[in-house]
Design an enzyme around this catalytic site. Structure first.
Site, PDB file in Angstrom:
ATOM      1  N   SER A 236       6.190   6.184   4.016  1.00  0.00           N
ATOM      2  CA  SER A 236       6.947   5.102   4.620  1.00  0.00           C
ATOM      3  C   SER A 236       6.180   3.797   4.498  1.00  0.00           C
ATOM      4  O   SER A 236       4.942   3.788   4.441  1.00  0.00           O
ATOM      5  CB  SER A 236       7.195   5.387   6.108  1.00  0.00           C
ATOM      6  OG  SER A 236       5.989   5.246   6.850  1.00  0.00           O
ATOM      7  N   ASP A 237       6.901   2.693   4.446  1.00  0.00           N
ATOM      8  CA  ASP A 237       6.244   1.435   4.740  1.00  0.00           C
ATOM      9  C   ASP A 237       5.783   1.509   6.193  1.00  0.00           C
ATOM     10  O   ASP A 237       6.311   2.278   7.001  1.00  0.00           O
ATOM     11  CB  ASP A 237       7.197   0.255   4.518  1.00  0.00           C
ATOM     12  CG  ASP A 237       6.439  -1.056   4.320  1.00  0.00           C
ATOM     13  OD1 ASP A 237       5.226  -1.103   4.616  1.00  0.00           O
ATOM     14  OD2 ASP A 237       7.050  -2.034   3.864  1.00  0.00           O
ATOM     15  N   TRP A 238       4.806   0.718   6.541  1.00  0.00           N
ATOM     16  CA  TRP A 238       4.170   0.842   7.854  1.00  0.00           C
ATOM     17  C   TRP A 238       5.150   0.430   8.953  1.00  0.00           C
ATOM     18  O   TRP A 238       5.460  -0.746   9.122  1.00  0.00           O
ATOM     19  CB  TRP A 238       2.908  -0.006   7.884  1.00  0.00           C
ATOM     20  CG  TRP A 238       1.654   0.737   7.514  1.00  0.00           C
ATOM     21  CD1 TRP A 238       0.506   0.792   8.245  1.00  0.00           C
ATOM     22  CD2 TRP A 238       1.394   1.528   6.348  1.00  0.00           C
ATOM     23  NE1 TRP A 238      -0.438   1.578   7.613  1.00  0.00           N
ATOM     24  CE2 TRP A 238       0.081   2.046   6.449  1.00  0.00           C
ATOM     25  CE3 TRP A 238       2.154   1.880   5.237  1.00  0.00           C
ATOM     26  CZ2 TRP A 238      -0.497   2.869   5.484  1.00  0.00           C
ATOM     27  CZ3 TRP A 238       1.591   2.704   4.267  1.00  0.00           C
ATOM     28  CH2 TRP A 238       0.293   3.190   4.393  1.00  0.00           C
ATOM     29  N   GLY A 239       5.666   1.430   9.676  1.00  0.00           N
ATOM     30  CA  GLY A 239       6.633   1.182  10.735  1.00  0.00           C
ATOM     31  C   GLY A 239       8.075   1.316  10.300  1.00  0.00           C
ATOM     32  O   GLY A 239       8.981   0.926  11.030  1.00  0.00           O
TER      33      GLY A 239
END
Length: 754
Positions: A236-239
């Site tokens: 995932s992208d962060w968050g």
């Protein structure tokens, strides 16, 4: 890596030894930058780090958000600059250097490159993206991935997919039709994935047609894995994770940063309740273990990076990325002689802006300022005098600074103004609202031009800026983008002619923001952004509208000249049987110094049954030539290079017929053209642009090679009537007397079409 990492020869056996809780933990990170470890089975954590254009490794004392306190690393040109190089070999070399530095700092995966399409010049993160064109983006990204991974470090291709704005970036739904999704927004990812095999792909924050990318099974599994054969890990992208259980089910393997005690507990509970098949979780765990194994295979002593050599590479890259937009009367390169004064105007010459803001910000090993580099490079007896000209914040006295700059210019022999966007103007996290340079900079130009008529401008900006309101005051414009820690030295090399500019625009520079094809549908509202321009993104849209631009896609000047001659073509096979089209030409350096030319091949389909741009880039190469040297360039095209996405077949389709080929130096500087005929059998029903059923119109039936011939054999109609009822579905016309399309005829036509 500092410590040896276990290499697992039998991952399924290792999987069998994991508890359900341990499996769930492996699909989350253990902290902001590390995967989880399972100590009892000697499964180590591995480190990830930002790094599209330079390593940003966070030590243990780094800030909680992961945005500050990173270790020193070489800051290479940003993607907006690297894209303008049009040079895969260069990006491969930069990738290798990034990989070496990553290994030396214990980093297993470098988070980059970013290849989202530059749909609008307003996107705040455009400095991290390569191009408005998927071919340029895909070719260059594949080269960088090759370079990084050659050093035993994984790349993370991002942000997958349709991440073209920062406004409401964690929630907005990018609503894009099937054809532009495939042809524009996924095509670069497809090329990079299939050619370079990145170890990881990073999903984007946004929704795609209403579903979060992080939990989009069609995107992460159907397309990425089943169609393209991706065998790595999706992170995932962060968050970016909204629902961890749905994300696992969709094909998202690793959540970063971890929502510890929440996401892992949800996964365990879902498996125990029967809401998530444990086999699906096992697949994600195996991908995490495979990543750890790949890292282990590259363990052992990490090479010590030669930071001096990397800085030299950064300077060479910055030179090759700069685009000479304008050079009236050959004012560049500068040729100052003893006794002359070179006026350097602009705070950016002394305080360089060389990288973007946000998660990609690098702590450089050193930084070169153009003012210092010019002073060290001019001949003896040349004075390089400086005036700030404008301030970079609201506290500056711009009137006084401008007056001082004009006074200096008036007593100087040559004047170079360093302009650009202050750091606060563009960053990850927000989109721009305009594309203008600050007013205190543009207001200075006519005053400088009045006293120094051969005015030169050097630009430092990560995203496209408007030039049409001010470039008439200047003789030359050198677009350097955000070109890394060696930006100042590269600018000096180019201004003084030590190097010859060879960059070409990877994005169109419009006359005004309102001319952009996406202007009326960016950045959307109420949680949705509609990609209303369809396939007409960037130059495709400007050219389709025949809209004037400041500088077109592919444009860039040189200190030498190039001639194109002797176009050749050959066609073998058919569109449905190993089609090969070879296109060649001769390119000659007709000037007096060595230089590089980007030779671009465009294709037009004037008789296409679907809407198409006037021309589309299908191949390119960067060619270095000595004065007087002539070389032959050959491009080879296959069926996929000519294909469009058929919304009827949900697949790529290639039409036979006339094909126009054009070779040139930009999308609007086409030097050679040729026309060939592409042979083809009738397209199968599944690949027709329109499904030939009863709801297809009379016009659509007649436009189909096979269906049209069968219909014409029974149709009784004149041209005037055809114009009136051509848009009627065929099954409606079966009730019209005298046309020849009876119910029985319609049934036979439908059988034949099937």
């Amino acid at each position: 890596m500092d410590d040896p990492v276990t290499t697992y020869s039998d991952l399924p056996s290792l999987l069998d030894q994991l508890t359900l809780t341990e499996k769930a933990s492996l699909c989350l990170g253990s902290d902001f930058w590390h995967t989880a470890a399972v100590d009892r089975l000697q499964i180590p954590a591995v480190a990830l780090a930002d790094g599209p254009h330079g390593l940003r490794t966070q030590p243990q004392a780094g800030d909680h958000q992961g945005l500050g306190g990173s270790l020193p690393a070489t800051c290479f040109p940003t993607a907006s600059a690297l894209g303008s190089s049009w040079d895969g070999d260069l990006l491969r070399r930069v990738g290798r250097a990034l990989g070496v530095e990553a290994r030396s700092q214990g980093v297993a995966v470098l988070l980059g490159p970013g290849i989202n399409i530059k749909r609008s010049p307003l996107c705040g993160r455009n400095f991290e993206y390569l191009s408005e064109d998927p071919l340029v983006s895909g070719v260059l990204a594949a080269a960088m991935i090759d370079g990084v991974q050659s050093q035993g470090v994984g790349a993370s291709l991002k942000h997958f997919a349709v991440n073209n704005q920062e406004t409401d970036r964690l929630r907005v739904s990018a609503d894009v039709d099937e054809r532009p999704l495939r042809e524009i927004y996924l095509a670069g990812f497809e090329r990079a994935v299939t050619q370079a095999r990145p170890w990881t792909v990073m999903c984007s924050y946004n929704k795609v047609n209403g579903t979060y990318a992080s939990q989009h099974p069609w995107l992460l599994t159907t397309v990425l894995r089943e169609e393209w054969g991706f065998d790595g890990l999706v992170v995932s992208d962060w968050g970016a994770v909204a629902d961890r259980v749905a994300a696992v089910a969709a094909g998202l393997d690793l959540e970063m940063p971890p929502n510890l005690g929440v996401s892992d507990a949800a996964v365990v509970a879902a498996v125990r309740a029967g809401d998530l098949d444990e086999a699906v979780l096992d697949t994600a765990v195996l991908r995490v273990l495979q990543l750890v194994e790949r890292v282990g295979a590259a363990s052992g002593p990490a090479p010590e990076p030669d930071l001096a050599a990397h800085h030299r590479l950064a300077r060479a890259a910055a030179r090759d990325c700069a685009v000479l937009l304008k050079n009236d009367d050959g004012v560049l390169p500068l040729r100052p002689t003893a006794g002359e004064t070179l006026a350097v105007i602009g705070e950016f010459a002394r305080t360089p802006r060389y990288q973007g803001a946000g998660s990609s910000q690098v702590n450089p090993t050193r930084v070169e300022a153009a003012l210092d580099e010019l002073r060290g490079a001019v001949p003896d007896g040349v004075e390089v005098a400086f005036a700030a000209g404008f301030g970079l914040d609201s506290t500056a006295d711009d009137d006084q600074l401008a007056t001082e700059a004009v006074e200096l210019a008036a007593r100087s022999d040559r004047v170079v103004a360093f302009l650009g966007l202050p750091a606060a103007e563009e960053s990850e996290g927000f989109d721009r609202t305009h594309i203008d340079l600050p007013a205190n900079q543009t207001a200075l130009l006519p005053r400088l031009a009045a006293v120094g008529p051969d005015l030169v401008v050097v630009l430092a900006n990560g995203s496209a800026v408007e030039l049409s309101s001010w470039d008439r005051h200047v003789k030359a414009v050198l677009e350097c983008w955000l070109s890394g820690q060696a930006a100042g030295g590269a600018a000096a090399d180019l201004l003084l002619g030590t190097a010859n500019p060879s960059g070409r625009l990877a994005e169109t520079l419009p006359l005004r923001l309102a001319d952009c094809p996406s202007y009326l549908s960016f950045p959307g509202e109420a949680g949705h952004v509609r990609y209303g321009e369809g396939i007409f993104v960037g130059y495709r849209g400007y050219d389709a509208l025949d809209r004037p631009v400041s500088y077109p896609f592919g444009h860039g000047l040189s200190y030498t000249t190039f001639d194109y001659a002797a176009i050749t073509t050959s066609v073998r096979g058919r569109v449905d049987d190993d089609l090969v089209i070879d296109v060649g030409c001769e390119v000659a350096n007709t000037g007096t110094r060595a230089g590089k030319e980007v030779v671009q091949l465009y294709v037009s389909r004037p008789e296409s049954s679907v809407q198409r741009p006037p021309r589309e880039l299908v191949a390119f190469t960067k060619l270095g030539l000595e004065p007087g040297q002539v070389d032959t360039v050959t491009f080879r095209l296959g069926a996929r290079d000519l294909a469009h996405w058929s919304t009827a077949a949900h697949d790529w389709a290639v039409e036979g017929g006339a094909l126009e080929l054009a070779i040139g130096a930009s999308s609007r500087d086409l030097r050679l053209t040729a026309r060939v005929d592409v042979p083809a059998h009738q397209l199968p029903a599944s690949h027709r642009s329109v499904a030939l059923d009863g709801s297809a119109t009379l016009d659509e039936w007649l436009a189909d090679p096979g269906g049209g011939a069968a219909l014409r054999a029974v149709l009784t109609i004149d041209e005037e009537t055809l114009r009136v009822i051509g848009n009627f579905p065929l099954n409606r016309l079966s009730a019209f007397p005298g046309l020849g399309v009876t119910s029985s005829v319609l049934a036979r036509l439908l059988d034949d079409a099937r």
